[in-house]
Design a protein around this motif. Structure first.
Motif, short mmCIF file in Angstrom:
data_model
loop_
_atom_site.label_atom_id
_atom_site.label_comp_id
_atom_site.label_asym_id
_atom_site.label_seq_id
_atom_site.Cartn_x
_atom_site.Cartn_y
_atom_site.Cartn_z
N ILE A 151 0.86 -1.18 0.00
CA ILE A 151 0.00 0.00 0.00
C ILE A 151 0.90 1.23 0.00
O ILE A 151 1.74 1.41 0.88
CB ILE A 151 -0.96 -0.01 1.19
N ALA A 152 0.70 2.07 -1.02
CA ALA A 152 1.60 3.19 -1.28
C ALA A 152 0.89 4.52 -1.06
O ALA A 152 -0.34 4.62 -1.12
CB ALA A 152 2.12 3.12 -2.72
N THR A 153 1.69 5.57 -0.82
CA THR A 153 1.14 6.91 -0.67
C THR A 153 2.23 7.94 -0.95
O THR A 153 3.41 7.64 -0.85
CB THR A 153 0.56 7.13 0.74
N ASP A 154 1.80 9.14 -1.30
CA ASP A 154 2.74 10.24 -1.52
C ASP A 154 3.04 10.89 -0.17
O ASP A 154 2.37 11.85 0.23
CB ASP A 154 2.14 11.26 -2.48
N ALA A 155 4.02 10.37 0.51
CA ALA A 155 4.40 10.87 1.84
C ALA A 155 5.74 11.59 1.71
O ALA A 155 6.78 11.05 2.07
CB ALA A 155 4.49 9.74 2.85
N LEU A 156 5.72 12.82 1.20
CA LEU A 156 6.97 13.52 0.90
C LEU A 156 7.54 14.26 2.09
O LEU A 156 8.76 14.42 2.20
CB LEU A 156 6.76 14.48 -0.27
N HIS A 157 6.67 14.75 2.97
CA HIS A 157 7.16 15.48 4.14
C HIS A 157 6.23 15.20 5.31
O HIS A 157 5.76 16.09 5.99
CB HIS A 157 7.25 16.99 3.86
N GLY A 158 6.02 13.92 5.55
CA GLY A 158 5.05 13.46 6.53
C GLY A 158 3.95 12.70 5.83
O GLY A 158 3.83 12.70 4.61
N HIS A 159 3.12 12.05 6.64
CA HIS A 159 2.06 11.18 6.13
C HIS A 159 0.84 12.04 5.76
O HIS A 159 -0.27 11.86 6.26
CB HIS A 159 1.72 10.17 7.23
N GLY A 160 1.06 12.97 4.84
CA GLY A 160 0.11 14.04 4.60
C GLY A 160 -1.16 13.64 3.88
O GLY A 160 -2.16 14.35 3.97
#
Length: 782
Positions: free
Chosen positions: A150-159
């Motif tokens: 399971i993926a997500t765009d977490a570039l500067h925290g789990h935003g």
């Protein structure tokens, strides 16, 4: 038939008791035959027992062994399924009862059946741990019970998580810190919160070197310098993945986007990039090579084409360069629908089926969204257009990640553990530290800042003064109590004897004349005006002015923000400007007329507190610019490490050729003195070069100094930059404190690509430059 053939191996104790005459009659000598038979049976039982233990579900085996065993069990459909990533329902509501689980599964429609059939390998756009658990339950119903990534765009925290999470300064702010330890800590804390909520894969870090500030994604990069981008990217890879991403608090990282998005045509996201091979190797490739050397496990190609070849079909780069030459061991994930776009956008094939085939043969391993991909690949394999070993190679890497992450043993989220993990104190403390260290003091006329905490009256206004634009791109809105706005920060830090007046400005566009007049009236009564202007890249905000797929035609302040600043300044009140932005703001008026400018970027959930502390002197800003700020959009391309000929024939009509602010610029409330530079006088091609310098805080307050080391190859057979960053470090010194700083210059920085594109060390002189020409030393390569 011998009775032994019907006896199960787990009943070995009964073997000797139940041997009948049919079996004994097979041997002339009963005593010998009996012993031989028992030995054969025991041996067969032992081997079968070993085989039973040699199962891909056996966690005592290595991940490589488990991959090999599982691959043998998989059917073609199940293999191709691992290469498919789908999107979830991203439900915002609760999914806690059986009924809502049923409703959610029905909402998935065909996707639910695909998961149960083992035809899905990964999901993104999953909103919560509840949704993640339901998806994993469906995967557990499949024949081989392979869990989902399971993926997500977490570039500067789990935003992008639907519930509250810790949000840090965005990447451009982290780059301004020049603190790789901070970047690593941010990634590590982000990974911990991701795993606690059921996520395993961060589409981060973005390690594109950005050379066009019109690009709306500027704020999710580490800036214009390849060495800085490399070091910050490496740090985040280490933070996300740990040693080998085999712990319960690690996720896999994704280096993106390969390559050239930061210098695309017209600054437009996904547009073509025409870049010379020399520039690719000198500027754009190094961060990706560094990420691979740091163990990054996934790479995402860019939307664009590179010199006419789409990134998602670039076999020479994906396979020959990155895999074979650079040694990349992980797998590729496409960007959003970009494999299908080989047909629909790039027009290099006539059908989507041909696009899928072309991408996989070029090296692509997983497709991000696009239901047709599965059927396309299966047809191509059955028609022998794609060899099965290419599929096995892709799938084995995906499975390896799942075994390393421990998903076969721990695929579900424990709500109790989640509540102990997300927003825990050390993460919140780190969020404040990231906000503080990202601040860059650009102007401080006559040391106007810091303000006295008991200043009588302050006007706070501007479109970014009291909202969550400080969170930046790839962030959902957070509960108000979790975010400190600039207004709230000033109100909390200022003395109770200080009156704080607030004038709200709604949005970044046109400001009503009545508001402009009211701003003038309030400014006239104030001792100082703090005006918060810039951009809005909040992911889901209707007033968004920049971010992914929203590029900037101008680098000026948008809307009526400049008019607001001018009317306030005209009242004779000192003007403190706070910039909340992802990309640079090019405003000559602002630089000439503001009394102080704080570049805060998008500092995260505690940005308002950090800004207020800087304004009142409770924190001494020490960040440096990771980019060059041009005078206008007409001054593109402005970057510090240009070639010697860039400005040898004059400047611009009625404008200076110099930028507003150079790369590495940043002020402080104190002063630092450099002395006693020590280093070898000759270059050793086989060893790195160590240098030392004495640094002293000569001011009256503590502060941070960023030590920057540049290199200039004075004469070379091909043109080289006037200077390039080769080392940096950030240090905190108390007033009067002195410290010996040691930095290391890699031996590779003295080499260049010669006319034949070979890496060589040429004889000659190099200048080593410390900071803004504080110290300069000449050394020689023989």
């Amino acid at each position: 038939m011998c009775c032994r053939s019907t006896i199960k191996t787990n009943r070995l104790n009964n073997y000797c008791q139940k041997i009948d005459t049919r079996c004994l009659g097979l041997f002339p000598n009963e005593k010998i035959s009996y012993k031989i038979f028992v030995l054969v049976i025991v041996t067969m039982g032992f081997l079968q027992n070993v085989q039973a233990k040699s199962d891909y579900l056996d966690s005592n085996l290595s991940s490589e062994e488990r991959v090999s065993l599982l691959l043998k069990e998989m059917k073609l459909d199940e293999k191709i399924g691992q290469m498919c990533q789908y999107v979830g329902e991203a439900s915002e509501g609760s999914i806690e009862t059986q009924d809502t689980k049923l409703d959610y599964t029905l909402g998935l429609g065909e996707r639910a059946g695909l998961i149960r059939d083992g035809k899905v390998g990964s999901f993104l756009k999953v909103a919560s741990y509840r949704e993640a658990n339901i998806l994993q339950e469906l995967a557990a119903e499949s024949r081989l019970k392979i869990p989902l990534l399971i993926a997500t765009d977490a570039l500067h925290g789990h935003g992008m998580y639907s519930d509250p999470a810790t949000l840090y300064a965005t990447e451009i702010g982290l780059a301004s810190s020049f603190d790789t330890g901070l970047a690593e800590a941010v990634a590590r804390s982000t990974a911990i919160e991701m795993r606690a909520t059921g996520y395993h894969w961060a589409f981060s870090p973005n390690i594109e070197v950005v050379r066009d500030p019109r690009w709306g994604r500027f704020g999710e990069t580490f800036g214009e310098d390849p060495y800085l981008v490399t070091q910050m990217g490496n740090a985040m890879v280490r933070g996300y993945q740990g040693e080998n991403f085999n712990g319960q608090e690690n996720v896999i990282a994704s280096a993106k986007h390969f390559v050239g998005g930061g210098i695309a045509y017209n600054g437009v996201n996904g547009a073509s990039a025409d870049i010379s091979e020399r520039t690719l190797q000198e500027i754009f490739f190094p961060p990706f090579l560094g990420a691979i050397e740091s163990g990054v496990y996934t790479i995402m190609p860019a939307h664009n084409d590179i010199n006419g070849i789409p990134s998602h079909a670039h076999a020479r780069y994906l396979t020959d360069l990155i895999r074979k030459q650079w040694g990349f061991k992980g797998f590729y994930i496409s960007d959003w629908k970009d494999i299908a776009r080989l047909q629909s956008v790039h027009k290099v094939v006539e059908t989507e089926e041909a696009a899928s085939q072309l991408a996989v043969l070029a090296g692509m391993d997983m497709n991000m969204h696009g239901p047709g991909f599965f059927d396309h690949i299966k047809s191509a394999v059955l028609a022998e257009k794609i060899p099965l070993h290419r599929i096995d190679d892709a799938v084995s890497k995906i499975l390896y990640a799942k075994f390393q992450l421990g998903l076969f043993e721990n695929r579900y989220v424990d709500k109790v553990q989640l509540e102990k993990t997300v927003l825990r104190k050390e993460h919140l403390d780190l969020a404040l530290e990231s906000a503080r260290k990202s601040l860059v003091l650009l102007k401080n006329n006559n040391t106007f800042l810091p303000l006295a905490t008991n200043v009588s009256r302050i006007l706070v206004t501007g479109p970014g003064a009291n909202n969550q634009t400080i969170l930046g791109e790839w962030s959902r809105l957070q509960p108000e109590d979790n975010v400190v706005t600039v207004l709230e920060g000033i109100e909390s830090v200022a003395s109770n004897k200080t009156k704080v007046d607030f004038l709200p400005i709604d949005g970044y566009g046109e400001i009503d004349d009545s508001i402009i007049k009211k701003a003038a009236k309030m400014a006239a009564k104030s001792d100082v005006a703090v005006v918060v202007v810039g951009e809005n890249s909040l992911r889901f905000d209707k007033d968004k002015t920049s971010g992914e797929n929203l590029d900037r035609p101008s680098l000026e302040l948008v809307g009526d923000q400049l008019a607001l600043l001018k009317i306030i300044k005209s009242q004779g009140v000192p003007l403190v400007v706070v910039l909340i932005n992802g990309g640079p703001i090019a405003s000559e008026w602002l630089v000439e007329n503001a009394d102080a400018i704080i570049e805060a970027w998008e500092p995260g959930m505690f940005g308002g507190q950090a800004i207020a502390e800087a304004i009142f002197g409770l924190y001494n800003p020490g960040g440096r610019l990771p980019i060059t700020v041009p005078r206008s959009v007409g001054h593109l391309q402005s970057y510090y490490n240009h070639k010697p000929s860039a400005f040898h024939r004059g400047g611009f009509y009625q404008s200076s050729r110099s930028p507003l602010f150079e790369f590495g610029f940043g002020l402080s409330y104190t002063q630092f003195q450099y002395s006693d530079l020590q280093m070898r006088k000759t270059v050793d091609p086989e060893a790195d070069m160590e240098l030392s310098v004495i640094l002293k805080n000569t001011g009256v307050v503590a502060g941070d100094e960023v030590v920057l080391v540049y290199l200039n190859d004075k004469v070379s057979s091909v043109t080289t930059p006037v200077r390039k960053l080769v080392a940096f470090d950030r240090v905190h010194l108390k007033a009067g404190e002195k410290r010996k700083m040691k930095l290391n210059i890699s031996k590779d920085h003295f080499k260049l690509l010669d006319v034949d594109m070979k890496i060589v060390l040429e004889p000659g002189e190099f200048e080593v430059v410390i900071g803004d020409d504080r110290l300069i030393e000449t050394i020689i390569a023989h």
